[in-house]
Design a protein around this motif. Sequence first.
Motif, PDB file in Angstrom:
ATOM      1  N   PHE A  98       0.727  -1.224  -0.008  1.00  0.00           N
ATOM      2  CA  PHE A  98      -0.040   0.049  -0.144  1.00  0.00           C
ATOM      3  C   PHE A  98       0.990   1.192   0.109  1.00  0.00           C
ATOM      4  O   PHE A  98       1.851   1.453   0.994  1.00  0.00           O
ATOM      5  CB  PHE A  98      -0.897  -0.099   1.287  1.00  0.00           C
ATOM      6  N   LYS A  99       0.527   2.133  -0.794  1.00  0.00           N
ATOM      7  CA  LYS A  99       1.198   3.549  -0.896  1.00  0.00           C
ATOM      8  C   LYS A  99       0.098   4.426  -0.925  1.00  0.00           C
ATOM      9  O   LYS A  99      -0.867   4.469  -1.520  1.00  0.00           O
ATOM     10  CB  LYS A  99       1.935   3.479  -2.367  1.00  0.00           C
ATOM     11  N   ALA A 100       0.462   5.574  -0.247  1.00  0.00           N
ATOM     12  CA  ALA A 100      -0.405   6.726  -0.277  1.00  0.00           C
ATOM     13  C   ALA A 100       0.474   8.126  -0.442  1.00  0.00           C
ATOM     14  O   ALA A 100       1.687   8.082  -0.042  1.00  0.00           O
ATOM     15  CB  ALA A 100      -1.226   6.987   1.132  1.00  0.00           C
ATOM     16  N   ASP A 101      -0.422   8.892  -1.133  1.00  0.00           N
ATOM     17  CA  ASP A 101       0.322  10.538  -0.895  1.00  0.00           C
ATOM     18  C   ASP A 101      -0.591  11.376  -0.847  1.00  0.00           C
ATOM     19  O   ASP A 101      -2.158  11.293  -1.321  1.00  0.00           O
ATOM     20  CB  ASP A 101       1.193  10.567  -2.219  1.00  0.00           C
ATOM     21  N   ILE A 102      -0.153  12.702  -0.205  1.00  0.00           N
ATOM     22  CA  ILE A 102      -1.290  13.550  -0.056  1.00  0.00           C
ATOM     23  C   ILE A 102      -0.615  14.717  -1.022  1.00  0.00           C
ATOM     24  O   ILE A 102       0.477  15.055  -0.641  1.00  0.00           O
ATOM     25  CB  ILE A 102      -1.057  13.993   1.404  1.00  0.00           C
ATOM     26  N   HIS A 103      -1.817  15.453  -1.688  1.00  0.00           N
ATOM     27  CA  HIS A 103      -1.075  16.646  -2.421  1.00  0.00           C
ATOM     28  C   HIS A 103      -2.359  17.601  -2.093  1.00  0.00           C
ATOM     29  O   HIS A 103      -3.497  17.485  -2.418  1.00  0.00           O
ATOM     30  CB  HIS A 103      -1.302  16.362  -3.934  1.00  0.00           C
ATOM     31  N   TRP A 104      -1.924  18.649  -1.299  1.00  0.00           N
ATOM     32  CA  TRP A 104      -2.850  20.075  -0.943  1.00  0.00           C
ATOM     33  C   TRP A 104      -3.835  19.283  -0.083  1.00  0.00           C
ATOM     34  O   TRP A 104      -3.675  18.666   0.888  1.00  0.00           O
ATOM     35  CB  TRP A 104      -3.275  20.748  -2.246  1.00  0.00           C
ATOM     36  N   ASN A 105      -5.273  19.372  -0.749  1.00  0.00           N
ATOM     37  CA  ASN A 105      -6.386  18.890   0.136  1.00  0.00           C
ATOM     38  C   ASN A 105      -6.938  17.411  -0.323  1.00  0.00           C
ATOM     39  O   ASN A 105      -7.931  17.187  -0.145  1.00  0.00           O
ATOM     40  CB  ASN A 105      -7.340  19.876   0.395  1.00  0.00           C
TER      41      ASN A 105
END
Length: 178
Positions: free
Chosen positions: A90-97
Amino acid sequence: MHEPVIITFKAGDGGLIMEVNSLYFDDPPAPPGEPGFPFDGLWDYEVVEAFFLNSKTKEYLEVELCPHGQHLVLLLSGGDCFAKGLDLDFKADIHWNKWNGTALIPWRYFPPGVDKMNAYAIHGSGIGRTYEALYPIPREEIAEDQGPNFHRLEYFKKFSLKWIMGENWEQPASDLWP
């Protein structure tokens, strides 16, 4: 009150790919666990969950994904958890909102004969805690002072892995399910 969480399922190499695209609420703060690893109690944080059920045996798989990269996989039978903290790619990323996550759920995690599912998104803290369901309990069936319960299997809806994998696909056997 906000744009919906989008969960997409796709055929993967050795399992089902689950993709999440969601607003990032940044509430509550990130869990203290290391990204890429299981985190017990993840349901107390910002999370998106998918449940895959065999409605005859009441065996089901619960997959929880967090925007900060932690995950939690549980195997349940009749509501009793018999395995948790299983590994997950599992990979996750956050970009702004917004946040995006991709998980490969191995076929061996799925109970044989999955025929129903449900999905949930949870975020917020305290009085602002928000619980969203793909297939919610009808309002008229919610008892006064009833808290969230994601294990109300009678509200799950029809689902087939063959819808994703093709009509001729056969689910591989699993060493995890009796």
